[in-house]
Write a protein that holds these residues in place. Sequence first.
Motif, mmCIF file in Angstrom:
data_model
loop_
_atom_site.group_PDB
_atom_site.id
_atom_site.type_symbol
_atom_site.label_atom_id
_atom_site.label_comp_id
_atom_site.label_asym_id
_atom_site.label_seq_id
_atom_site.Cartn_x
_atom_site.Cartn_y
_atom_site.Cartn_z
ATOM 1 N N SER A 1 54.076 -47.838 51.341
ATOM 2 C CA SER A 1 53.655 -46.885 52.416
ATOM 3 C C SER A 1 52.264 -47.079 53.137
ATOM 4 C CB SER A 1 53.538 -45.405 51.666
ATOM 5 O OG SER A 1 52.274 -45.413 50.985
ATOM 6 N N THR B 1 49.526 -45.614 53.588
ATOM 7 C CA THR B 1 48.219 -45.638 53.075
ATOM 8 C C THR B 1 48.009 -46.904 51.874
ATOM 9 O OG1 THR B 1 48.248 -43.250 53.432
ATOM 10 C CG2 THR B 1 46.505 -44.006 52.011
ATOM 11 N N ASN C 1 40.442 -40.212 63.445
ATOM 12 C CA ASN C 1 41.620 -40.973 62.781
ATOM 13 C C ASN C 1 42.168 -40.113 61.712
ATOM 14 O OD1 ASN C 1 43.400 -42.821 62.103
ATOM 15 N ND2 ASN C 1 42.050 -44.616 61.717
ATOM 16 N N SER D 1 43.869 -46.428 64.513
ATOM 17 C CA SER D 1 45.219 -46.078 64.804
ATOM 18 C C SER D 1 45.433 -46.388 66.099
ATOM 19 C CB SER D 1 45.464 -44.665 64.466
ATOM 20 O OG SER D 1 45.565 -44.207 63.157
ATOM 21 N N TYR E 1 47.040 -39.557 66.066
ATOM 22 C CA TYR E 1 48.007 -38.461 65.507
ATOM 23 C C TYR E 1 48.000 -37.241 66.260
ATOM 24 C CZ TYR E 1 44.830 -35.731 62.717
ATOM 25 O OH TYR E 1 43.728 -35.091 62.203
ATOM 26 N N ALA F 1 51.571 -46.045 62.712
ATOM 27 C CA ALA F 1 52.396 -44.911 62.355
ATOM 28 C C ALA F 1 52.573 -44.028 63.641
ATOM 29 C CB ALA F 1 51.593 -43.985 61.393
ATOM 30 N N TYR G 1 59.303 -43.619 58.924
ATOM 31 C CA TYR G 1 59.955 -42.550 58.837
ATOM 32 C C TYR G 1 59.711 -41.398 60.020
ATOM 33 C CZ TYR G 1 55.339 -41.087 56.381
ATOM 34 O OH TYR G 1 54.073 -40.784 56.542
ATOM 35 N N LYS G 2 58.887 -41.989 60.937
ATOM 36 C CA LYS G 2 58.580 -41.302 62.393
ATOM 37 C C LYS G 2 59.588 -41.825 63.302
ATOM 38 C CE LYS G 2 54.017 -40.112 60.613
ATOM 39 N NZ LYS G 2 52.646 -40.569 60.496
HETATM 40 C C1 LIG Z 1 51.799 -40.337 59.168
HETATM 41 C C2 LIG Z 1 50.715 -41.353 58.977
HETATM 42 C C3 LIG Z 1 50.382 -41.637 57.563
HETATM 43 C C4 LIG Z 1 51.071 -41.384 56.389
HETATM 44 O O1 LIG Z 1 50.828 -42.166 55.644
HETATM 45 P P1 LIG Z 1 51.721 -42.402 54.308
HETATM 46 O O2 LIG Z 1 50.819 -43.252 53.228
HETATM 47 O O3 LIG Z 1 53.135 -42.721 54.668
HETATM 48 O O4 LIG Z 1 51.829 -41.121 53.702
HETATM 49 C C5 LIG Z 1 49.207 -42.635 57.641
HETATM 50 N N1 LIG Z 1 48.195 -42.704 58.759
HETATM 51 C C6 LIG Z 1 48.571 -42.110 60.145
HETATM 52 C C7 LIG Z 1 47.930 -42.460 61.161
HETATM 53 C C8 LIG Z 1 49.900 -41.402 60.031
HETATM 54 O O5 LIG Z 1 50.187 -40.925 61.209
#
Ligand SMILES: *Cc1c(COP(=O)(O)O)cnc(C)c1O
Length: 427
Positions: free
Chosen positions: A102, A104, A130, A183, A187, A214, A237-238
Amino acid sequence: MTWPLAFSRADAITRDLANPLRAFRERFHVHPDTIYMDGNSLGPLSHDAEEAILAAVQSWKTHGIDGWTKGERPWFWLGEDLGAKQADLVGAHPDEVVVTGSTTVNLHALVSTFYRPQGTRRRILADDQNFPSDLYGLKSQIALRGHDPATDLVTVASRDGRLVEEDDIIAAMSDDIAFAWFSSVNYRSGQLFDVERLTREAHARGILIGFDLAHSAGVVPHRLHDWEVDAATWCTYKYLNGGPGAVGALFVHQRHFGTTPALAGWWGYAKDRQFDMSPDFSGATSAGAWQIGTPSVLGSGALHGSLAITAEAGIDVIRAVSLDLTGYLIDLVDARLADLGFSIGTPRDPARRGGHIAIEHPDGARLARALKARGVVPDFRPPTTVRFSPVALYTRYVDVWDAIEILHDLASTGAHLVFENERAVVA
Ligand SMILES: *Cc1c(COP(=O)(O)O)cnc(C)c1O
């Protein structure tokens, strides 16, 4: 593109007719009574993805253990196969991308490998806007080396609590920085960094750099290979519509192939020899080396369908339509909502924004709740941001129009005031 400032619902419908991607909406399960503006958090199910999930289940049913090597999509090469299918989206060579873990978890796999503090060059550079999980990950990576995150994580501060200036980041790239992590799209604000520029400036100062994509994978094209980005990860998943908790993806630049992953596991082993069961690790010469354990066949099943849709539409067309939709949204907010205390928290320059728009209002939390009660699904990020993401593949201009009219109605009548100004558990 330019638009006449004659805003009307009929004009929105005209824009829909001119949308080159308009046919794609039918490929998704969209609820007729809902305007879905949250595809930047969780993309909806498509018919293609649904079929692909069923095919993955069928393959298990039919082949049992032999599904690893048999059937239409043998699972043994799943990570590599689904990685190669995303290469064009991020401008990578097919073997530079793998589907695994995933966001993270992949951050940990990558940062533990590419963050190599030595002597006085021992810090990590990030920014204070971030995503929290990224900051937790970076801090824990520093602590793992026996260093103090309070001194060794350098976070570039936003000047206005929202946007982060690239010039400030570059000015902070000093001799004590070993590794940098950002990033691509923030977000909350939706700000898009110039990934190429940050990479070039980092490398000129001897700093390795990685990115969390992401909020850009599937909506903003990248050229990770040509820009020589060292490493990246993103979730599927986004904007990639792979389903809740779908398996993530990571990128490692070809020039790092052969580097031993810091978090080794048998799924990163050279594939042709993985089942030799040697006690000594010998990694694949691809991004596949950064896999750790067995991939989730069912958890990535949807991607065979959802990635095909994205590829069919083409990332450059998706980006063009997305920018037109978000530009339209910004114009409507300016025209309809500015007098009601709303403002835009996202850069207006198309080159500096991703796929969602931050609509700022002091009552953001209760407005988000009230919108949901009226069939509009946005999300909310504290303290004041309502996020709207009109997605090129399935959101219509008329949806944007209607959503803004509902927001206008709520704010002008005060109908949202019956809701508490607090976020929900999952906002
Ligand atoms: C959605 C998102 C995540 C999600 O991390 P997961 O390990 O998939 O839960 C991490 N970093 C950013 C910047 C995100 O937008």
